[in-house]
Structure formats: C-alpha cells, structure tokens
Scaffold this motif. Structure first.
Motif, PDB file in Angstrom:
ATOM      1  N   ASP A  88       1.045  -1.087   0.090  1.00  0.00           N
ATOM      2  CA  ASP A  88      -0.059  -0.100   0.066  1.00  0.00           C
ATOM      3  C   ASP A  88       0.899   1.160   0.132  1.00  0.00           C
ATOM      4  O   ASP A  88       1.370   1.602   0.995  1.00  0.00           O
ATOM      5  CB  ASP A  88      -0.778   0.017   1.303  1.00  0.00           C
ATOM      6  N   SER A  90       0.075   4.244  -0.240  1.00  0.00           N
ATOM      7  CA  SER A  90      -0.256   5.417   0.163  1.00  0.00           C
ATOM      8  C   SER A  90       0.229   5.427   1.708  1.00  0.00           C
ATOM      9  O   SER A  90       0.398   6.518   2.389  1.00  0.00           O
ATOM     10  CB  SER A  90      -1.729   5.389   0.324  1.00  0.00           C
ATOM     11  N   ARG A 117      -5.702   1.505  -6.953  1.00  0.00           N
ATOM     12  CA  ARG A 117      -6.697   1.173  -6.070  1.00  0.00           C
ATOM     13  C   ARG A 117      -6.391   1.806  -4.681  1.00  0.00           C
ATOM     14  O   ARG A 117      -7.166   2.310  -3.840  1.00  0.00           O
ATOM     15  CB  ARG A 117      -7.008  -0.401  -5.729  1.00  0.00           C
ATOM     16  N   ASN A 118      -5.087   1.839  -4.506  1.00  0.00           N
ATOM     17  CA  ASN A 118      -4.468   2.382  -3.162  1.00  0.00           C
ATOM     18  C   ASN A 118      -4.474   3.896  -3.290  1.00  0.00           C
ATOM     19  O   ASN A 118      -4.898   4.497  -2.228  1.00  0.00           O
ATOM     20  CB  ASN A 118      -3.028   2.107  -2.958  1.00  0.00           C
ATOM     21  N   ARG A 120      -6.843   5.561  -5.045  1.00  0.00           N
ATOM     22  CA  ARG A 120      -8.153   5.732  -4.978  1.00  0.00           C
ATOM     23  C   ARG A 120      -8.484   5.786  -3.340  1.00  0.00           C
ATOM     24  O   ARG A 120      -9.260   6.707  -3.043  1.00  0.00           O
ATOM     25  CB  ARG A 120      -9.070   4.892  -5.495  1.00  0.00           C
ATOM     26  N   ARG A 121      -8.008   4.801  -2.618  1.00  0.00           N
ATOM     27  CA  ARG A 121      -8.385   4.906  -1.262  1.00  0.00           C
ATOM     28  C   ARG A 121      -7.756   5.914  -0.575  1.00  0.00           C
ATOM     29  O   ARG A 121      -8.381   6.492   0.525  1.00  0.00           O
ATOM     30  CB  ARG A 121      -7.575   3.479  -0.429  1.00  0.00           C
ATOM     31  N   TYR A 122      -6.422   6.346  -0.935  1.00  0.00           N
ATOM     32  CA  TYR A 122      -6.033   7.662  -0.373  1.00  0.00           C
ATOM     33  C   TYR A 122      -6.796   9.081  -0.337  1.00  0.00           C
ATOM     34  O   TYR A 122      -7.098   9.658   0.205  1.00  0.00           O
ATOM     35  CB  TYR A 122      -4.495   7.910  -0.803  1.00  0.00           C
ATOM     36  N   THR A 123      -7.228   9.278  -1.770  1.00  0.00           N
ATOM     37  CA  THR A 123      -8.185  10.455  -2.314  1.00  0.00           C
ATOM     38  C   THR A 123      -9.359  10.399  -1.677  1.00  0.00           C
ATOM     39  O   THR A 123      -9.961  11.295  -1.490  1.00  0.00           O
ATOM     40  CB  THR A 123      -8.001  10.748  -3.836  1.00  0.00           C
ATOM     41  N   ASP A 124      -9.975   8.855  -1.688  1.00  0.00           N
ATOM     42  CA  ASP A 124     -11.172   9.212  -1.216  1.00  0.00           C
ATOM     43  C   ASP A 124     -11.329   9.563   0.609  1.00  0.00           C
ATOM     44  O   ASP A 124     -12.333   9.987   1.017  1.00  0.00           O
ATOM     45  CB  ASP A 124     -11.960   7.670  -1.026  1.00  0.00           C
ATOM     46  N   GLN A 125     -10.329   9.487   1.325  1.00  0.00           N
ATOM     47  CA  GLN A 125     -10.328  10.056   2.677  1.00  0.00           C
ATOM     48  C   GLN A 125      -9.782  11.513   2.684  1.00  0.00           C
ATOM     49  O   GLN A 125      -9.750  12.039   3.976  1.00  0.00           O
ATOM     50  CB  GLN A 125      -9.241   8.977   3.482  1.00  0.00           C
TER      51      GLN A 125
END
Length: 187
Positions: A88, A90, A117-118, A120-125
């Motif tokens: 990951d 991020s 995907r990692n 995306r997970r970072y930007t979503d938060q």
C-alpha cells in the motif's frame, strides 16, 4: 550533454508547460509524491518548472539510487524511500501529499491496478484537492518499445483505470507524441 529521447523530451516539455501558478491556487502548498522516481532528478526539474512552488517532494522507487542523498541535500522536505510498489504505497505518502505523479513507471509494475486502488483509497479519505498525473507510453509506442515494461496502455485501458476515480474526480487522457514522435525517435 546527451539529448533526451523524443518521449522524454515531450514529457519534460509537458511538465514545464503546466500552469504551476494555477496548480498552486488549486492545491495551496504543492507537495509532490513521485511514484517510480528513479534517481530523483525530477525534484530539480519540478522546482525549476514551477519557479520554486514545490514545497515538498517525496519519491519512491523499487531500488535505492545513489543520487538520492545528493538530491535530498538540495531542499528541505525532499526525501526518498525504497518501496515494494505492490504494497500500500499510500502508507509512504507524507501527510499533506496533494500532487501525485509518475513518469514511465507504471508499465513496469506487475500489479498496476493495486497502485491505482491504493491511490483511490488515499484520495477518498481527503477533503482537499489532489492532482494526479501519470505519464505512460502511448499506444503509438507499442512497436517502438515492445519490450519496455510489463504492459502497454491503450486509450481503452486508461479509460477503465480512470473509472476507478470517476465518482470523486475529474480526469482526462492527454496524448503526447504518437507516430510522428516515433519517426523522429527512429531517425
């Protein structure tokens, strides 16, 4: 000094031609996270192209490069880490990272979708803006670089990757170079 390849020249011109003032207006302090940073020489280029607007530059790569120590001494907030890209990534982003870049790196990752995907997970938060720019060889380069990296990217593939970010982002595919650039390369 050795001339860059046409693709490297176009990439450098692209980075230089960005509206860095507008980027700073959008992001505030520009904190770059460079995926597949190589020897780290893009810290200097981004600093020059942005006219000193880059406040932090953090690069990751699968190999440690001897040049990293000298680049780290060029500015405060400059650092590098050796990272397994399928972890990951991020977790390695300094707090406040808001400008994620890669150049001629993603095609070398066995599991590039894990990276996206990692991200995306970072930007979503986050509640603040983040800009991502990833430069990959174009479709027109398929015959020029047949053994470069693990994969090549078509417009169709890039659109599918972009859909990972479609719910919270604006994204666009820009073509740099193409068949004419390939002809120059061969000459």
């Amino acid at each position: 000094s050795e001339l860059p390849s046409p693709s490297r020249f176009l990439s450098n011109y692209f980075w230089k031609s960005l509206d860095w003032e507008l980027i700073e207006t959008e992001l505030g302090q520009i904190n770059i996270f460079d995926i597949g940073c190589g020897d780290g020489n893009y810290y200097e280029k981004f600093s020059e192209y942005s006219k000193g607007r880059v406040k932090r530059y953090w690069g990751i790569d699968v190999e440690e490069h001897p040049n990293w120590k000298s680049v780290e001494q060029q500015g405060e907030g400059v650092g590098f880490e050796k990272v397994d890209m399928e972890s990951d990534i991020s977790r390695f982003m300094p707090k406040g990272t808001n400008f994620i870049v890669s150049q001629s790196a993603l095609e070398h990752f066995e599991e590039d979708l894990i990276v996206f995907r990692n991200l995306r997970r970072y930007t979503d938060q986050l509640t603040n803006s983040v800009i991502q720019i990833h430069l990959v060889p174009s479709e027109a380069c398929l015959y020029l670089y047949p053994l470069h990296g693990i994969r090549q990217y078509s417009t169709w593939t890039l659109k599918r990757i972009g859909k990972l970010f479609a719910t919270n982002s604006y994204w666009e595919i820009l073509g740099l170079g193409g068949a004419s650039s390939n002809r120059v390369h061969w000459q």
